[in-house]
Scaffold this motif. Structure first.
Motif, PDB file in Angstrom:
ATOM      1  N   VAL A   1      24.170  74.175  76.366  1.00 32.04           N
ATOM      2  CA  VAL A   1      23.426  73.525  75.279  1.00 32.04           C
ATOM      3  C   VAL A   1      22.543  72.466  75.923  1.00 32.04           C
ATOM      4  O   VAL A   1      23.043  71.477  76.459  1.00 32.04           O
ATOM      5  N   ASP A   2      21.238  72.681  75.882  1.00 28.89           N
ATOM      6  CA  ASP A   2      20.315  71.845  76.662  1.00 28.89           C
ATOM      7  C   ASP A   2      20.146  70.447  76.043  1.00 28.89           C
ATOM      8  O   ASP A   2      19.928  70.318  74.841  1.00 28.89           O
ATOM      9  N   GLY A   3      20.245  69.439  76.890  1.00 30.17           N
ATOM     10  CA  GLY A   3      19.819  68.089  76.506  1.00 30.17           C
ATOM     11  C   GLY A   3      20.634  67.392  75.438  1.00 30.17           C
ATOM     12  O   GLY A   3      20.066  66.698  74.584  1.00 30.17           O
ATOM     13  N   VAL A   4      21.965  67.521  75.479  1.00 33.21           N
ATOM     14  CA  VAL A   4      22.823  66.843  74.495  1.00 33.21           C
ATOM     15  C   VAL A   4      23.456  65.618  75.146  1.00 33.21           C
ATOM     16  O   VAL A   4      24.232  65.738  76.093  1.00 33.21           O
TER      17      VAL A   4
ATOM     18  N   TRP B   1      15.772  66.989  85.036  1.00 37.89           N
ATOM     19  CA  TRP B   1      14.975  67.986  84.325  1.00 37.89           C
ATOM     20  C   TRP B   1      15.824  69.248  84.177  1.00 37.89           C
ATOM     21  O   TRP B   1      16.749  69.482  84.960  1.00 37.89           O
ATOM     22  N   SER B   2      15.442  70.080  83.218  1.00 36.38           N
ATOM     23  CA  SER B   2      16.226  71.285  82.959  1.00 36.38           C
ATOM     24  C   SER B   2      16.283  72.187  84.187  1.00 36.38           C
ATOM     25  O   SER B   2      17.351  72.718  84.524  1.00 36.38           O
ATOM     26  N   GLY B   3      15.156  72.399  84.853  1.00 39.65           N
ATOM     27  CA  GLY B   3      15.107  73.355  85.970  1.00 39.65           C
ATOM     28  C   GLY B   3      16.140  73.059  87.052  1.00 39.65           C
ATOM     29  O   GLY B   3      17.029  73.868  87.326  1.00 39.65           O
TER      30      GLY B   3
ATOM     31  N   CYS C   1      18.650  70.885  87.066  1.00 38.77           N
ATOM     32  CA  CYS C   1      20.030  70.703  86.580  1.00 38.77           C
ATOM     33  C   CYS C   1      20.684  72.048  86.269  1.00 38.77           C
ATOM     34  O   CYS C   1      21.823  72.301  86.674  1.00 38.77           O
ATOM     35  N   TRP C   2      19.970  72.946  85.578  1.00 40.30           N
ATOM     36  CA  TRP C   2      20.563  74.258  85.294  1.00 40.30           C
ATOM     37  C   TRP C   2      20.743  75.063  86.583  1.00 40.30           C
ATOM     38  O   TRP C   2      21.686  75.846  86.711  1.00 40.30           O
ATOM     39  N   ALA C   3      19.820  74.885  87.529  1.00 42.93           N
ATOM     40  CA  ALA C   3      19.959  75.608  88.794  1.00 42.93           C
ATOM     41  C   ALA C   3      21.230  75.178  89.518  1.00 42.93           C
ATOM     42  O   ALA C   3      21.962  76.009  90.073  1.00 42.93           O
TER      43      ALA C   3
ATOM     44  N   VAL D   1      18.141  71.623  70.728  1.00 43.53           N
ATOM     45  CA  VAL D   1      18.473  70.189  70.723  1.00 43.53           C
ATOM     46  C   VAL D   1      17.551  69.438  71.683  1.00 43.53           C
ATOM     47  O   VAL D   1      17.046  68.356  71.377  1.00 43.53           O
ATOM     48  N   ASP D   2      17.316  70.015  72.840  1.00 43.48           N
ATOM     49  CA  ASP D   2      16.490  69.373  73.859  1.00 43.48           C
ATOM     50  C   ASP D   2      15.064  69.158  73.356  1.00 43.48           C
ATOM     51  O   ASP D   2      14.461  68.108  73.590  1.00 43.48           O
ATOM     52  N   VAL D   3      14.542  70.150  72.665  1.00 44.74           N
ATOM     53  CA  VAL D   3      13.163  70.049  72.178  1.00 44.74           C
ATOM     54  C   VAL D   3      13.049  68.940  71.134  1.00 44.74           C
ATOM     55  O   VAL D   3      12.101  68.139  71.149  1.00 44.74           O
TER      56      VAL D   3
ATOM     57  N   THR E   1      26.163  70.779  79.239  1.00 47.72           N
ATOM     58  CA  THR E   1      24.756  70.408  79.079  1.00 47.72           C
ATOM     59  C   THR E   1      24.188  70.031  80.435  1.00 47.72           C
ATOM     60  O   THR E   1      24.924  69.890  81.416  1.00 47.72           O
ATOM     61  N   ASP E   2      22.862  69.872  80.488  1.00 47.12           N
ATOM     62  CA  ASP E   2      22.199  69.638  81.768  1.00 47.12           C
ATOM     63  C   ASP E   2      21.794  68.185  82.001  1.00 47.12           C
ATOM     64  O   ASP E   2      21.753  67.724  83.133  1.00 47.12           O
ATOM     65  N   HIS E   3      21.490  67.460  80.932  1.00 52.09           N
ATOM     66  CA  HIS E   3      21.051  66.058  81.037  1.00 52.09           C
ATOM     67  C   HIS E   3      21.034  65.482  79.636  1.00 52.09           C
ATOM     68  O   HIS E   3      21.199  66.222  78.658  1.00 52.09           O
ATOM     69  N   GLY E   4      20.774  64.179  79.525  1.00 54.23           N
ATOM     70  CA  GLY E   4      20.690  63.556  78.212  1.00 54.23           C
ATOM     71  C   GLY E   4      19.254  63.276  77.802  1.00 54.23           C
ATOM     72  O   GLY E   4      18.340  64.025  78.189  1.00 54.23           O
TER      73      GLY E   4
HETATM   74 ZN   LIG Z   1      17.158  70.356  79.818  1.00 54.90          ZN
END
Ligand SMILES: [Zn+2]
Length: 273
Positions: free
Chosen positions: A16-19, A53-55, A57-59, A168-170, A216-219
């Motif tokens: 879940v991105d950016g929670v 950033w998503s890239g 962190c998800w990597a 959520v991230d958007v 999640t990847d970041h806040g």
């Molecule tokens: Zn992200």
């Protein structure tokens, strides 16, 4: 639970991105909060060398190696070293394990766009693009990918699945971490609950051992936009429950690099699947 040698292990990872970690609680995210009692839920600081950033962190989450390994520092993945550091879905797929990749919204995770896909190989690959550039369309894409993944989980029970929700991230970027962000997190939590229910409604669930990971990847900053090393941005989190994880256990994931090894260990023997 006791596992017989024949019990087939399954793993569901929900990204879940950016929670923000400080948003989690019994009111807004009761399903994710429940992992704290069923297994563990804890903060995961984003490594100092990793841009929030998503890239990247998800990597790191997907490969178990940091930026110095996978080489991804932004949301364009061009120039990555994923061939040397493949993601956990690819590792399992190459071992002959049936896998599912189901991604909402953010193309480079699943498609050959912006240097992607981050997840190179999967037995079944689903991507749902927002129909337009709007928060409503991102929410609808999350809803569609949840329904699709739930039906596949209930019917086919892939041994390893990664389901990604991006809305959520958007909302956090556009509107900041206010009431709309909380509502988006509430919707994502409800979708996590539906995916868990789908797993439990599978025809062979009683004979299977499922580990579930939510991460999640970041806040986010209060005011939206994109932050850096602020605590509310650089504090991610992870939760997991399943065989081998005692209820209320201390967190087994305290860095983003620990997600992939935990996922692959939980899958157990990848032969004979
Ligand atoms: Zn992200």
């Amino acid at each position: 639970m006791l596992l017989s040698a024949k019990t087939l292990r399954h793993v569901l990872v929900i990204g879940v991105d950016g929670v923000r970690f400080d948003l989690l609680g019994p009111e807004v995210t009761p399903v994710i909060w429940g992992f704290g009692a069923a297994g563990f839920l804890g903060p995961v600081p984003v490594d100092e060398t990793t841009p929030t950033w998503s890239g990247p962190c998800w990597a790191t989450i997907a490969t178990g190696t940091g930026v110095d390994g996978h080489g991804i520092t932004g949301n364009d993945l061009t120039g990555h070293r994923l061939a040397e550091h493949p993601d956990f879905v690819t590792v399992a797929t190459r071992a002959g394990v049936p896998t599912l990749l189901a991604v909402s919204g953010w193309a480079p995770l699943a498609l050959a766009e912006d240097g992607g896909p981050l997840f190179a190989e999967a037995t079944r690959r689903e991507f749902v693009a927002p129909s337009e550039v709007s928060l409503e369309a991102w929410d609808a894409a999350d809803e569609a990918v949840t329904a699709l993944a739930a039906s596949i989980l209930a019917r086919e029970a892939p041994r390893l699945s990664f389901v990604y929700l991006g809305a959520v991230d958007v909302v956090g970027h556009v509107l900041g971490a206010g009431s709309a962000y909380r509502e988006a997190a509430r919707a994502a939590d409800e979708r996590v609950g539906r995916l868990l229910f789908a797993v439990q409604s599978g025809p062979s669930f009683a004979d299977e051992a499922w580990t579930t990971v939510v991460v999640t990847d970041h806040g986010h900053l209060d005011q939206g936009g994109h932050g850096g090393r602020e605590p509310e941005v650089a504090t991610a989190w992870a939760a997991a429950a399943g065989p081998g994880i005692q209820p209320g256990d201390q967190a087994l994931i305290t860095s983003q690099e620990q997600v992939a090894p935990l996922v692959l260990a939980a899958l157990g023997d990848m032969s004979g699947s």
